[in-house]
Motif scaffolding. Structure first.
Motif, PDB file in Angstrom:
ATOM      1  N   MET A   1       0.850  -1.183   0.000  1.00 24.99           N
ATOM      2  CA  MET A   1       0.000   0.000   0.000  1.00 24.99           C
ATOM      3  C   MET A   1       0.890   1.239   0.000  1.00 24.99           C
ATOM      4  O   MET A   1       1.852   1.315   0.741  1.00 24.99           O
ATOM      5  CB  MET A   1      -0.915  -0.008   1.227  1.00 24.99           C
ATOM      6  N   SER A   2       0.546   2.203  -0.806  1.00 22.36           N
ATOM      7  CA  SER A   2       1.314   3.445  -0.863  1.00 22.36           C
ATOM      8  C   SER A   2       0.834   4.409   0.221  1.00 22.36           C
ATOM      9  O   SER A   2      -0.226   4.207   0.838  1.00 22.36           O
ATOM     10  CB  SER A   2       1.144   4.094  -2.241  1.00 22.36           C
ATOM     11  N   LYS A   4      -0.323   7.393  -0.246  1.00 17.94           N
ATOM     12  CA  LYS A   4      -1.586   8.026  -0.639  1.00 17.94           C
ATOM     13  C   LYS A   4      -2.768   7.072  -0.476  1.00 17.94           C
ATOM     14  O   LYS A   4      -3.859   7.510  -0.120  1.00 17.94           O
ATOM     15  CB  LYS A   4      -1.512   8.605  -2.049  1.00 17.94           C
ATOM     16  N   ASP A   5      -2.576   5.776  -0.683  1.00 17.72           N
ATOM     17  CA  ASP A   5      -3.674   4.827  -0.478  1.00 17.72           C
ATOM     18  C   ASP A   5      -4.118   4.825   0.980  1.00 17.72           C
ATOM     19  O   ASP A   5      -5.316   4.775   1.271  1.00 17.72           O
ATOM     20  CB  ASP A   5      -3.267   3.412  -0.899  1.00 17.72           C
ATOM     21  N   GLY A   6      -3.175   4.902   1.888  1.00 18.06           N
ATOM     22  CA  GLY A   6      -3.514   4.967   3.312  1.00 18.06           C
ATOM     23  C   GLY A   6      -4.261   6.248   3.648  1.00 18.06           C
ATOM     24  O   GLY A   6      -5.248   6.230   4.383  1.00 18.06           O
ATOM     25  N   LEU A   8      -6.042   8.037   1.607  1.00 19.11           N
ATOM     26  CA  LEU A   8      -7.372   8.025   0.982  1.00 19.11           C
ATOM     27  C   LEU A   8      -8.395   7.326   1.877  1.00 19.11           C
ATOM     28  O   LEU A   8      -9.548   7.766   1.973  1.00 19.11           O
ATOM     29  CB  LEU A   8      -7.321   7.374  -0.403  1.00 19.11           C
ATOM     30  N   VAL A   9      -7.969   6.255   2.542  1.00 18.23           N
ATOM     31  CA  VAL A   9      -8.858   5.560   3.485  1.00 18.23           C
ATOM     32  C   VAL A   9      -9.190   6.497   4.644  1.00 18.23           C
ATOM     33  O   VAL A   9     -10.357   6.647   5.034  1.00 18.23           O
ATOM     34  CB  VAL A   9      -8.202   4.261   4.008  1.00 18.23           C
ATOM     35  N   GLU A  12     -11.569   9.370   3.576  1.00 20.63           N
ATOM     36  CA  GLU A  12     -12.964   8.935   3.437  1.00 20.63           C
ATOM     37  C   GLU A  12     -13.625   8.765   4.804  1.00 20.63           C
ATOM     38  O   GLU A  12     -14.736   9.241   5.036  1.00 20.63           O
ATOM     39  CB  GLU A  12     -13.041   7.634   2.649  1.00 20.63           C
ATOM     40  N   GLU A  93      -9.790  14.072  -2.612  1.00 23.40           N
ATOM     41  CA  GLU A  93      -9.563  12.725  -3.138  1.00 23.40           C
ATOM     42  C   GLU A  93      -8.726  12.784  -4.418  1.00 23.40           C
ATOM     43  O   GLU A  93      -7.772  12.024  -4.584  1.00 23.40           O
ATOM     44  CB  GLU A  93     -10.909  12.059  -3.404  1.00 23.40           C
ATOM     45  N   SER A  97      -4.885  11.394  -4.701  1.00 18.16           N
ATOM     46  CA  SER A  97      -4.678  10.344  -5.708  1.00 18.16           C
ATOM     47  C   SER A  97      -3.567  10.697  -6.684  1.00 18.16           C
ATOM     48  O   SER A  97      -2.835   9.818  -7.145  1.00 18.16           O
ATOM     49  CB  SER A  97      -5.971  10.088  -6.490  1.00 18.16           C
ATOM     50  N   SER A  98      -3.434  11.964  -6.997  1.00 18.64           N
ATOM     51  CA  SER A  98      -2.436  12.374  -7.989  1.00 18.64           C
ATOM     52  C   SER A  98      -1.153  12.910  -7.361  1.00 18.64           C
ATOM     53  O   SER A  98      -0.245  13.314  -8.070  1.00 18.64           O
ATOM     54  CB  SER A  98      -3.036  13.431  -8.924  1.00 18.64           C
ATOM     55  N   GLU A 101       4.462  10.380  -4.826  1.00 17.68           N
ATOM     56  CA  GLU A 101       4.942   9.785  -3.565  1.00 17.68           C
ATOM     57  C   GLU A 101       6.099  10.586  -2.951  1.00 17.68           C
ATOM     58  O   GLU A 101       6.129  10.825  -1.743  1.00 17.68           O
ATOM     59  CB  GLU A 101       5.368   8.333  -3.831  1.00 17.68           C
TER      60      GLU A 101
END
Length: 164
Positions: A1-2, A4-6, A8-9, A12, A93, A97-98, A101
């Motif tokens: 998991m990157s 940004k993925d963390g 994003l969770v 939300e 979001e 997402s964009s 890293e």
């Protein structure tokens, strides 16, 4: 998991938690102040929502100056709070997402005029200045709800109002 993925969770979940509080309010609740030194509930939640929206605005800058880059959100209706939160979520979001890293480790400065409040990696700014700060103020808002006898939603588990 990157990274940004963390985030994003977290974005939300925290946005949904803030929405759960706002959804319980009526316009007349926004004027409530528990003490003369306290912010009104509308100003407090306006600050919470604007902090959410700093993800898509303040975090994109390397140098965020409260004197020139900040405009307080002063909602007069619950609908305004919801609109700002929902519109901001879409921008937030998209920005996370964009977000490259390597940019999470770039220095972010927060200042008022020439006075530097703090410098930290953008990763720390998102967690400390934005998320922790909005969670703190949202917690204050739950106390206002309790004082107004509005059922407090469970944000990280059931609240006493959700217990049967």
């Amino acid at each position: 998991m990157s990274i940004k993925d963390g985030f994003l969770v977290e974005l939300e979940r925290e946005t949904n938690n803030t929405r759960r509080i706002i959804d319980r309010l009526k316009d007349e609740d926004l004027a409530y102040k528990p003490h003369e030194k306290s912010m009104s509930l509308g100003d407090l939640l306006g600050h919470v929502v604007e902090l959410h929206n700093w993800v898509g605005t303040a975090l994109l800058k390397n140098d965020f100056n409260l004197q020139t880059d900040y405009q307080p959100l002063k909602p007069s209706t619950v609908a305004e709070l919801k609109e700002a939160l929902d519109a901001g979520y879409k921008v937030n979001e998209q920005q996370i997402s964009s977000f490259p890293e390597e940019d999470w480790f770039k220095t972010w400065t927060m200042r008022v005029g020439d006075y530097v409040i703090g410098e930290m990696p953008k990763l720390g700014a998102l967690r400390f200045v934005i998320f922790n700060h909005l969670i703190h103020h949202r917690g204050q808002a739950t106390v206002y709800l309790r004082l107004l006898n509005i059922a407090v939603p469970g944000l990280y588990g059931p609240s006493a109002d959700e217990q049967k």
